[in-house]
Enzyme design. Structure first.
Site, PDB file in Angstrom:
ATOM      1  N   GLU A  46       8.536  44.594  -2.296  1.00  0.00           N
ATOM      2  CA  GLU A  46       9.784  44.186  -2.945  1.00  0.00           C
ATOM      3  C   GLU A  46       9.903  44.786  -4.349  1.00  0.00           C
ATOM      4  O   GLU A  46      10.966  45.267  -4.738  1.00  0.00           O
ATOM      5  CB  GLU A  46       9.879  42.661  -3.022  1.00  0.00           C
ATOM      6  N   ASN A  50      12.664  47.525  -5.575  1.00  0.00           N
ATOM      7  CA  ASN A  50      13.551  47.326  -6.731  1.00  0.00           C
ATOM      8  C   ASN A  50      13.569  48.549  -7.631  1.00  0.00           C
ATOM      9  O   ASN A  50      14.618  48.955  -8.124  1.00  0.00           O
ATOM     10  CB  ASN A  50      13.115  46.101  -7.540  1.00  0.00           C
ATOM     11  N   ARG A 104      23.031  44.117  -0.256  1.00  0.00           N
ATOM     12  CA  ARG A 104      21.707  43.688  -0.700  1.00  0.00           C
ATOM     13  C   ARG A 104      21.686  42.170  -0.732  1.00  0.00           C
ATOM     14  O   ARG A 104      22.656  41.538  -1.146  1.00  0.00           O
ATOM     15  CB  ARG A 104      21.381  44.245  -2.091  1.00  0.00           C
TER      16      ARG A 104
END
Length: 183
Positions: A46, A50, A104
C-alpha cells in the site's frame, strides 16, 4: 538497530511486488507468523503504491525503503521525494482520495494503520512524504541479552522512524484504532 537494509527503486508499478517481497524476506529472521508476514507485505504494498500513484503522477521518481529489525520488531520507513501531501490530517480521513476519477478507494493509509503496530506520516508539499511503520512479532521477540549474543554483541540503536531530512517536515501520528486513509 541490530540489522537493517535500504532499498531504492523507481516508482514503477512492476517494482511493487519486488519491494513487498524484499521487506518480507528481510523480516523472516524475526520469525513472523504467516498472518503477521501477510500484514507487513500488505502495508508495504500500500505504501509503495501510494508513492507510485500519488507522489509521482507524471513521471517515475525514487522510492526509498529503509528497514530495521530488533528484538521481535520490524521498523519500516518508506520515503518518496515527490509532490507531498497538502493536508496530512485530511489524507488520513476514511475514504479520502485525491483521485476520485480513477476509482481509488482511499483506503491505503487505513490498511497500513490497521495491519501495523505503529504508524505515522510526515509530508511536506514539494518535498515528499515519509511513512513510518512498526510491526511487533509475537513469536520473534527475543530478550535483549539473547538478541545481543545472537548478533555477536554488536547492536547499534537507530530509530527507523527518524531521518535528518524528514525530521523538519510536519508529522501527523495516526493513533491505533482510528481509521485513516490514503492520499
Amino acid at each position: 538497530m541490530n540489522n537493517r537494509m535500504t532499498l531504492e527503486l523507481p516508482s514503477l508499478s512492476e517494482n511493487g511486488p519486488f519491494a513487498r517481497d524484499t521487506v518480507a524476506a528481510f523480516c523472516a529472521r524475526l520469525d513472523p507468523s504467516l498472518d503477521e508476514l501477510s500484514d507487513v507485505k500488505t502495508a508495504v504494498s500500500e505504501a509503495v503504491t501510494n508513492c507510485i500513484v500519488h507522489a509521482y503522477p507524471n513521471a517515475p521518481g525514487t522510492v526509498r525503503i529503509e528497514c530495521a529489525a530488533e528484538r521481535g520488531a520490524l521498523h519500516i520507513r518508506i520515503i518518496d521525494y515527490g509532490r507531498g501531501i497538502a493536508d496530512v490530517a485530511r489524507a488520513l480521513e476514511p475514504f479520502y482520495t485525491t483521485l476520485e476519477s480513477e476509482e481509488r478507494s482511499g483506503m491505503g493509509f487505513t490498511i497500513m494503520q490497521a495491519f501495523m503496530t505503529d504508524f505515522s506520516v510526515r509530508s511536506e508539499e514539494g518535498k515528499g512524504t515519509t511513512v513510518c511503520m512498526r510491526k511487533v512479532f509475537a513469536r520473534g521477540a527475543a530478550s535483549p541479552a539473547a538478541e545481543s549474543a545472537a548478533e555477536g554483541g554488536a547492536g547499534e540503536k537507530r530509530d527507523a522512524g527518524a531521518t535528518d531530512a524528514a525530521s523538519s517536515s510536519p508529522q501527523t501520528e495516526a493513533p491505533r484504532g482510528k481509521v485513516a486513509d490514503a492520499r
